[in-house]
Scaffold this active site. Structure first.
Site, PDB file in Angstrom:
ATOM      1  N   GLU A  96      -1.780  -0.236 146.640  1.00 50.40           N
ATOM      2  CA  GLU A  96      -2.182   0.145 146.914  1.00 50.40           C
ATOM      3  C   GLU A  96      -3.957   0.740 146.729  1.00 50.40           C
ATOM      4  O   GLU A  96      -4.055   1.223 145.458  1.00 50.40           O
ATOM      5  CB  GLU A  96      -1.201   1.963 147.394  1.00 50.40           C
ATOM      6  CG  GLU A  96      -0.077   2.117 147.823  1.00 50.40           C
ATOM      7  CD  GLU A  96       0.791   3.175 148.153  1.00 50.40           C
ATOM      8  OE1 GLU A  96       0.847   2.729 148.983  1.00 50.40           O
ATOM      9  OE2 GLU A  96       0.968   3.134 147.078  1.00 50.40           O
ATOM     10  N   CYS A 372      -2.283  11.812 143.208  1.00 49.89           N
ATOM     11  CA  CYS A 372      -2.462  11.463 141.908  1.00 49.89           C
ATOM     12  C   CYS A 372      -0.810  11.338 141.268  1.00 49.89           C
ATOM     13  O   CYS A 372      -0.418  12.429 141.673  1.00 49.89           O
ATOM     14  CB  CYS A 372      -2.991  12.601 140.401  1.00 49.89           C
ATOM     15  SG  CYS A 372      -3.185  11.873 138.950  1.00 49.89           S
TER      16      CYS A 372
END
Length: 400
Positions: A96, A372
């Site tokens: 990703e 994150c």
């Protein structure tokens, strides 16, 4: 589990690989192919200044373009997560990367001192399929390590996004939303903060930085490499002699807590990490960024803020460090959350009052698992189980 690196095909994004592909061609052909690749054109059929025979041969010998499996959009189209399949049969992996768009603000023609800011298009890229670092608050780290990405697989995440921004993605496979006003139609910044630890795939990361700064044409200051503190890799990064930004993930103000939150701290404790950070500062002249994930009840008391302030004041020259505070992103399999906004601000004030440049990062892409620590979360967390590493770390911390 096998952790081999794909593949036998020459990688045209490295000087050696490009030379191997074009060994029987005039030297100028390397420049031509490199120029096409830097434009995001990685299909030889589209390299129109090459002969038909050469295009056909390169199509057989070059690694295939990563296949777009899925695109998710968030924040009104300002955040887009792309799931790519890299590699060929037997070595294909889903990785990703994330595109974060920041529209221009203010009047860029205003006099000096204005708050105007140019638009940015930042790509967060992965360097590994999975991650072996095992940080218990990070969903990506719990997915397990599968293999290293190649240079081509790493930088092609950038060129995929470049095609999206330029509107040259063919059938529209890269998302439906158009670009918001004030956003550039090209990649302006690249951060090595996706899946994996960049300095655990060191040679590829170094070569990818060289390619992004060289053929792709990014300013070194527009490239950021994030690491949990692998000291030998930081030293090698300094030897590139490029003023890229180094971001070191701290997440704790002392070794005892960091041993639990960042297991690599057991090999490279804080004193060693800060020694490498000072070396990087001295070698490049670049301020070092320190990342700090804020986990409620774990690392965000005012006493811990004071300890972090003292740690930075002791080890880093005044004005040479910046702290990015990152509120913990929610992940189903991790038993922690972010502190309240008021607690976040109180923690930041302690650092600010000590003269340490500090920001609280605005989370982007939470609803598509693009924030994150969330990449690849969907694939490993569907069972609803708590991750053993997270539970174990939480228990040890609670018993202190």
């Amino acid at each position: 589990m096998a952790t081999h690196t794909e593949s036998v095909q020459p990688d045209p994004y490295t000087p050696d690989g490009l030379a191997q592909l074009l060994a029987d061609e005039p030297a100028y052909r390397r420049d031509q192919v490199a120029e096409w690749l830097a434009k995001g054109i990685d299909d030889p059929a589209e390299m129109t200044n090459l002969s038909k025979d050469l295009r056909a041969r390169l199509a057989e010998q070059m690694p295939a373009r990563p296949r777009v499996l899925k695109v998710s959009e968030s924040d009104g189209g300002l955040t887009r997560k792309v799931l790519l399949e890299c590699g060929t049969a037997g070595a294909a992996e889903a990785v990703e990367s994330v595109l974060m768009l920041y529209p221009a603000t203010g009047d860029r023609s205003a006099r000096a001192g204005s708050t105007a800011r140019a638009g940015r298009a930042t790509v967060c890229i992965s360097t590994q399929a999975g991650c072996a670092m095992g940080c218990p608050f990070c969903a990506t780290g719990q997915a397990g390590f599968r293999r290293q990405l190649t240079v081509g697989e790493t930088v092609r995440q950038v060129t995929v996004m470049q095609r999206l921004l330029a509107g040259s993605d063919g059938a529209g496979e890269l998302g439906s939303a158009g670009l918001p006003d004030g956003v550039p139609d090209y990649v302006t910044n690249v951060v090595f903060m996706g899946m994996g630890e960049p300095l655990a795939n060191l040679d590829v990361t170094l070569e990818a930085v060289r390619w992004l700064h060289g053929p792709f044409g990014l300013s070194a200051r527009s490239i950021t490499v994030s690491t949990i503190g692998l000291v030998p890799g930081i030293v090698k990064l300094a030897e590139l002699d490029l003023p890229i930004t180094l971001a070191i993930s701290l997440h704790a103000p002392d070794d005892d807590l960091r041993d639990d939150l960042v297991p690599a701290n057991r090999q490279h404790p804080l004193a060693e990490v800060f020694g490498a950070a000072r070396h990087y500062l001295q070698s490049t002249g670049r301020r070092v960024s320190f990342e700090y994930v804020m986990i409620d009840g774990v690392n965000t008391t005012l006493e811990q803020a004071a300890s972090l302030r003292q740690l930075l004041a002791t080890h880093m020259p005044s004005g040479s460090a910046h702290v990015n505070l990152i509120p913990m992103n929610p992940t189903p399999a991790v038993p922690w959350t972010a502190p309240s906004i008021s607690d976040q601000r109180a923690f930041a004030r302690v650092l600010d009052d000590g003269g340490i440049s500090t920001t609280i990062r605005a989370n982007r892409g939470n609803d598509i698992d693009a924030a994150c620590g969330q990449l690849y979360a969907n694939y490993q967390m569907a069972s609803g189980r708590m991750l053993p590493a997270a539970v174990g770390a939480a228990d040890r911390i609670a018993q202190r």
